[in-house]
Design a protein around this motif. Structure first.
Motif, PDB file in Angstrom:
ATOM      1  N   ARG A   8       0.810  -1.226   0.000  1.00  0.00           N
ATOM      2  CA  ARG A   8       0.000   0.000   0.000  1.00  0.00           C
ATOM      3  C   ARG A   8       0.838   1.267   0.000  1.00  0.00           C
ATOM      4  O   ARG A   8       0.352   2.322  -0.391  1.00  0.00           O
ATOM      5  CB  ARG A   8      -0.935   0.000   1.203  1.00  0.00           C
ATOM      6  CG  ARG A   8      -2.019  -1.036   1.089  1.00  0.00           C
ATOM      7  CD  ARG A   8      -3.003  -0.943   2.196  1.00  0.00           C
ATOM      8  NE  ARG A   8      -3.941  -2.060   2.077  1.00  0.00           N
ATOM      9  CZ  ARG A   8      -4.692  -2.493   3.048  1.00  0.00           C
ATOM     10  NH1 ARG A   8      -4.637  -1.904   4.225  1.00  0.00           N
ATOM     11  NH2 ARG A   8      -5.502  -3.491   2.869  1.00  0.00           N
ATOM     12  N   ARG A   9       2.077   1.205   0.456  1.00  0.00           N
ATOM     13  CA  ARG A   9       2.937   2.384   0.513  1.00  0.00           C
ATOM     14  C   ARG A   9       4.262   2.097  -0.213  1.00  0.00           C
ATOM     15  O   ARG A   9       5.291   1.865   0.414  1.00  0.00           O
ATOM     16  CB  ARG A   9       3.205   2.762   1.963  1.00  0.00           C
ATOM     17  CG  ARG A   9       1.947   3.026   2.763  1.00  0.00           C
ATOM     18  CD  ARG A   9       2.263   3.595   4.110  1.00  0.00           C
ATOM     19  NE  ARG A   9       1.123   3.655   4.984  1.00  0.00           N
ATOM     20  CZ  ARG A   9       0.179   4.586   4.921  1.00  0.00           C
ATOM     21  NH1 ARG A   9       0.230   5.517   4.035  1.00  0.00           N
ATOM     22  NH2 ARG A   9      -0.830   4.565   5.775  1.00  0.00           N
ATOM     23  N   PRO A  10       4.261   2.107  -1.541  1.00  0.00           N
ATOM     24  CA  PRO A  10       5.471   1.763  -2.299  1.00  0.00           C
ATOM     25  C   PRO A  10       6.587   2.801  -2.151  1.00  0.00           C
ATOM     26  O   PRO A  10       7.764   2.447  -2.213  1.00  0.00           O
ATOM     27  CB  PRO A  10       4.985   1.667  -3.742  1.00  0.00           C
ATOM     28  CG  PRO A  10       3.744   2.471  -3.787  1.00  0.00           C
ATOM     29  CD  PRO A  10       3.126   2.377  -2.423  1.00  0.00           C
ATOM     30  N   VAL A  11       6.241   4.071  -1.964  1.00  0.00           N
ATOM     31  CA  VAL A  11       7.279   5.092  -1.809  1.00  0.00           C
ATOM     32  C   VAL A  11       8.028   4.871  -0.493  1.00  0.00           C
ATOM     33  O   VAL A  11       9.264   4.946  -0.440  1.00  0.00           O
ATOM     34  CB  VAL A  11       6.663   6.509  -1.878  1.00  0.00           C
ATOM     35  CG1 VAL A  11       7.717   7.565  -1.589  1.00  0.00           C
ATOM     36  CG2 VAL A  11       6.015   6.744  -3.225  1.00  0.00           C
ATOM     37  N   PHE A  12       7.308   4.597   0.581  1.00  0.00           N
ATOM     38  CA  PHE A  12       7.941   4.309   1.865  1.00  0.00           C
ATOM     39  C   PHE A  12       8.851   3.091   1.759  1.00  0.00           C
ATOM     40  O   PHE A  12       9.978   3.091   2.262  1.00  0.00           O
ATOM     41  CB  PHE A  12       6.875   4.079   2.943  1.00  0.00           C
ATOM     42  CG  PHE A  12       7.440   3.610   4.243  1.00  0.00           C
ATOM     43  CD1 PHE A  12       8.082   4.492   5.095  1.00  0.00           C
ATOM     44  CD2 PHE A  12       7.358   2.274   4.615  1.00  0.00           C
ATOM     45  CE1 PHE A  12       8.615   4.063   6.302  1.00  0.00           C
ATOM     46  CE2 PHE A  12       7.889   1.829   5.805  1.00  0.00           C
ATOM     47  CZ  PHE A  12       8.521   2.732   6.652  1.00  0.00           C
ATOM     48  N   THR A  13       8.384   2.055   1.083  1.00  0.00           N
ATOM     49  CA  THR A  13       9.180   0.839   0.922  1.00  0.00           C
ATOM     50  C   THR A  13      10.451   1.122   0.128  1.00  0.00           C
ATOM     51  O   THR A  13      11.533   0.647   0.489  1.00  0.00           O
ATOM     52  CB  THR A  13       8.345  -0.240   0.212  1.00  0.00           C
ATOM     53  OG1 THR A  13       7.143  -0.446   0.938  1.00  0.00           O
ATOM     54  CG2 THR A  13       9.109  -1.539   0.103  1.00  0.00           C
ATOM     55  N   THR A  14      10.351   1.913  -0.927  1.00  0.00           N
ATOM     56  CA  THR A  14      11.517   2.248  -1.742  1.00  0.00           C
ATOM     57  C   THR A  14      12.531   3.066  -0.944  1.00  0.00           C
ATOM     58  O   THR A  14      13.735   2.799  -0.976  1.00  0.00           O
ATOM     59  CB  THR A  14      11.091   3.024  -2.999  1.00  0.00           C
ATOM     60  OG1 THR A  14      10.131   2.243  -3.713  1.00  0.00           O
ATOM     61  CG2 THR A  14      12.281   3.316  -3.889  1.00  0.00           C
ATOM     62  N   VAL A  15      12.041   4.064  -0.217  1.00  0.00           N
ATOM     63  CA  VAL A  15      12.932   4.898   0.602  1.00  0.00           C
ATOM     64  C   VAL A  15      13.590   4.052   1.688  1.00  0.00           C
ATOM     65  O   VAL A  15      14.790   4.202   1.966  1.00  0.00           O
ATOM     66  CB  VAL A  15      12.164   6.093   1.205  1.00  0.00           C
ATOM     67  CG1 VAL A  15      12.993   6.817   2.241  1.00  0.00           C
ATOM     68  CG2 VAL A  15      11.721   7.045   0.110  1.00  0.00           C
ATOM     69  N   LEU A  16      12.855   3.155   2.303  1.00  0.00           N
ATOM     70  CA  LEU A  16      13.412   2.281   3.332  1.00  0.00           C
ATOM     71  C   LEU A  16      14.510   1.387   2.753  1.00  0.00           C
ATOM     72  O   LEU A  16      15.580   1.249   3.349  1.00  0.00           O
ATOM     73  CB  LEU A  16      12.305   1.433   3.951  1.00  0.00           C
ATOM     74  CG  LEU A  16      12.722   0.472   5.061  1.00  0.00           C
ATOM     75  CD1 LEU A  16      13.221   1.253   6.271  1.00  0.00           C
ATOM     76  CD2 LEU A  16      11.569  -0.422   5.440  1.00  0.00           C
ATOM     77  N   MET A  17      14.276   0.807   1.582  1.00  0.00           N
ATOM     78  CA  MET A  17      15.275  -0.070   0.983  1.00  0.00           C
ATOM     79  C   MET A  17      16.522   0.707   0.561  1.00  0.00           C
ATOM     80  O   MET A  17      17.646   0.243   0.755  1.00  0.00           O
ATOM     81  CB  MET A  17      14.683  -0.800  -0.231  1.00  0.00           C
ATOM     82  CG  MET A  17      13.598  -1.783   0.138  1.00  0.00           C
ATOM     83  SD  MET A  17      14.127  -3.006   1.353  1.00  0.00           S
ATOM     84  CE  MET A  17      15.361  -3.864   0.445  1.00  0.00           C
ATOM     85  N   VAL A  18      16.353   1.907   0.002  1.00  0.00           N
ATOM     86  CA  VAL A  18      17.497   2.719  -0.402  1.00  0.00           C
ATOM     87  C   VAL A  18      18.298   3.139   0.822  1.00  0.00           C
ATOM     88  O   VAL A  18      19.537   3.129   0.813  1.00  0.00           O
ATOM     89  CB  VAL A  18      17.034   3.947  -1.223  1.00  0.00           C
ATOM     90  CG1 VAL A  18      18.156   4.947  -1.407  1.00  0.00           C
ATOM     91  CG2 VAL A  18      16.495   3.497  -2.564  1.00  0.00           C
ATOM     92  N   THR A  19      17.610   3.473   1.909  1.00  0.00           N
ATOM     93  CA  THR A  19      18.302   3.844   3.149  1.00  0.00           C
ATOM     94  C   THR A  19      19.097   2.666   3.700  1.00  0.00           C
ATOM     95  O   THR A  19      20.262   2.822   4.099  1.00  0.00           O
ATOM     96  CB  THR A  19      17.294   4.336   4.202  1.00  0.00           C
ATOM     97  OG1 THR A  19      16.549   5.427   3.655  1.00  0.00           O
ATOM     98  CG2 THR A  19      17.986   4.771   5.466  1.00  0.00           C
ATOM     99  N   LEU A  20      18.500   1.498   3.707  1.00  0.00           N
ATOM    100  CA  LEU A  20      19.214   0.313   4.200  1.00  0.00           C
ATOM    101  C   LEU A  20      20.426  -0.011   3.332  1.00  0.00           C
ATOM    102  O   LEU A  20      21.496  -0.352   3.856  1.00  0.00           O
ATOM    103  CB  LEU A  20      18.273  -0.894   4.251  1.00  0.00           C
ATOM    104  CG  LEU A  20      17.243  -0.889   5.378  1.00  0.00           C
ATOM    105  CD1 LEU A  20      16.274  -2.048   5.203  1.00  0.00           C
ATOM    106  CD2 LEU A  20      17.920  -0.950   6.722  1.00  0.00           C
ATOM    107  N   LEU A  21      20.293   0.105   2.030  1.00  0.00           N
ATOM    108  CA  LEU A  21      21.428  -0.151   1.139  1.00  0.00           C
ATOM    109  C   LEU A  21      22.524   0.890   1.335  1.00  0.00           C
ATOM    110  O   LEU A  21      23.718   0.554   1.327  1.00  0.00           O
ATOM    111  CB  LEU A  21      20.964  -0.161  -0.316  1.00  0.00           C
ATOM    112  CG  LEU A  21      20.188  -1.410  -0.751  1.00  0.00           C
ATOM    113  CD1 LEU A  21      19.607  -1.216  -2.137  1.00  0.00           C
ATOM    114  CD2 LEU A  21      21.073  -2.625  -0.705  1.00  0.00           C
TER     115      LEU A  21
END
Length: 72
Positions: free
Chosen positions: A9-22
């Motif tokens: 439901r929140r793809p932008v949050f998921t993308t930002v979270l993954m980029v931050t973790l990487l």
């Protein structure tokens, strides 16, 4: 609501979270210290054998070699 539903439901949050973790992982990897020649101690055992009246060859073959094979 499960984690999967929240991420879908929140793809932008998921993308930002993954980029931050990487980014944090890459930064940590580059700052990790690695020694090419680390300090370490080799385990050593000293064996001293004595036999009154024996010559060095007899001591080496008959006494010291037997003890070294058992300890090793």
């Amino acid at each position: 609501m499960s984690l999967w539903d929240f991420c879908i439901r929140r793809p932008v949050f998921t993308t930002v979270l993954m980029v931050t973790l990487l980014a944090v992982g890459a930064m940590g990897y580059t700052r990790m210290g690695v020694d090419l020649m680390p300090d370490f101690d080799i385990p050593v055992v000293n064996i001293v054998t004595t036999m009154p009246g024996a010559d060095p060859e007899v001591m080496d073959q008959d006494v010291t070699d037997l003890i070294e094979s058992e300890v090793g």
